[in-house]
Motif scaffolding. Structure first.
Motif, PDB file in Angstrom:
ATOM      1  N   UNK A  57     -53.062 -15.879  67.235  1.00 44.39           N
ATOM      2  CA  UNK A  57     -54.507 -15.643  67.179  1.00 44.39           C
ATOM      3  C   UNK A  57     -55.221 -16.925  66.764  1.00 44.39           C
ATOM      4  N   UNK A  58     -54.722 -17.583  65.729  1.00 40.44           N
ATOM      5  CA  UNK A  58     -55.341 -18.823  65.253  1.00 40.44           C
ATOM      6  C   UNK A  58     -55.230 -19.941  66.284  1.00 40.44           C
ATOM      7  N   UNK A  59     -54.059 -20.055  66.934  1.00 39.38           N
ATOM      8  CA  UNK A  59     -53.872 -21.119  67.933  1.00 39.38           C
ATOM      9  C   UNK A  59     -54.787 -20.924  69.133  1.00 39.38           C
ATOM     10  N   UNK A  63     -57.718 -23.534  70.309  1.00 36.94           N
ATOM     11  CA  UNK A  63     -57.799 -24.123  71.652  1.00 36.94           C
ATOM     12  C   UNK A  63     -59.166 -23.892  72.272  1.00 36.94           C
ATOM     13  N   UNK A  64     -59.797 -22.776  71.914  1.00 36.95           N
ATOM     14  CA  UNK A  64     -61.129 -22.460  72.432  1.00 36.95           C
ATOM     15  C   UNK A  64     -62.230 -23.165  71.637  1.00 36.95           C
ATOM     16  N   UNK A  82     -58.955 -13.426  72.220  1.00 36.91           N
ATOM     17  CA  UNK A  82     -57.500 -13.371  72.022  1.00 36.91           C
ATOM     18  C   UNK A  82     -56.852 -12.468  73.063  1.00 36.91           C
ATOM     19  N   UNK A  83     -57.451 -11.301  73.279  1.00 32.56           N
ATOM     20  CA  UNK A  83     -56.904 -10.333  74.225  1.00 32.56           C
ATOM     21  C   UNK A  83     -56.871 -10.910  75.641  1.00 32.56           C
ATOM     22  N   UNK A  84     -57.946 -11.528  76.070  1.00 28.92           N
ATOM     23  CA  UNK A  84     -58.015 -12.072  77.429  1.00 28.92           C
ATOM     24  C   UNK A  84     -57.067 -13.254  77.622  1.00 28.92           C
ATOM     25  N   UNK A  85     -56.966 -14.118  76.637  1.00 27.79           N
ATOM     26  CA  UNK A  85     -56.075 -15.276  76.755  1.00 27.79           C
ATOM     27  C   UNK A  85     -54.618 -14.840  76.787  1.00 27.79           C
ATOM     28  N   UNK A  86     -54.257 -13.829  76.003  1.00 27.79           N
ATOM     29  CA  UNK A  86     -52.883 -13.319  76.018  1.00 27.79           C
ATOM     30  C   UNK A  86     -52.567 -12.701  77.388  1.00 27.79           C
TER      31      UNK A  86
END
Length: 169
Positions: A57-59, A63-64, A82-86
């Protein structure tokens, strides 16, 4: 009911003037206290999973270009990112949902903490990814024969298993 009243009150507080920056809880302290709780109260594998999810979550937010400095930065918008990037990483929806569950548990812990760290769980409105409904795989004839030989000890067992099989269960 008390939870709805707390939610309404929290929405009013959150949508009004921002909190005094001096009174905000640092993210590092919140994370450390939650992980101490997780280590003490949960199974070792669950604690390890919580730790890894928080790090991811922090990483992702780093990055964003989104910094987590205070507990107020732990909000629905960041959880949605977080949800979309995962999901973009190619994870299954169930894996993404496990990460969201950890974030929701963190928010709930902050709300239930004595004294409460937040008025209302900031993650309560984050929606999980919908999972497709699956039907069970039907047994093959060979699997049914093996089940009838090894798993059925009397006539009642054999009849009930046969009825279930031929009824499509």
């Amino acid at each position: 009911d008390l939870r709805k009243a707390k939610t309404f009150e929290g929405d009013l507080i959150r949508n009004s003037a921002p909190l005094d920056p001096g009174s905000q809880i640092p993210w590092v302290r919140f994370k450390r206290e939650y992980l101490e709780y997780s280590k003490r109260e949960k199974a070792p594998a669950t604690y390890q999973s919580d730790r890894e999810t928080i790090q991811k979550f922090e990483m992702i937010l780093a990055k964003e270009g989104i910094g987590l400095h205070y507990l107020s930065d732990f909000n629905k918008t960041n959880a949605e990112i977080f949800k979309e990037k995962r999901k973009e990483e190619g994870l299954k929806d169930s894996s993404v949902n496990r990460g969201i569950e950890v974030l929701k548990a963190m928010g709930q812990w902050a709300e239930d903490h004595e004294p409460p760290l937040v008025e209302v769980n900031p993650m309560r409105k984050v929606k999980k990814k919908p999972l497709p409904k699956r039907k069970g795989r039907p047994y093959s004839r060979e699997e049914m024969r093996k089940l009838m030989e090894e798993g059925c000890w009397d006539l009642i067992d054999k009849v009930s298993v046969s009825l279930a099989y031929y009824a499509g269960k």
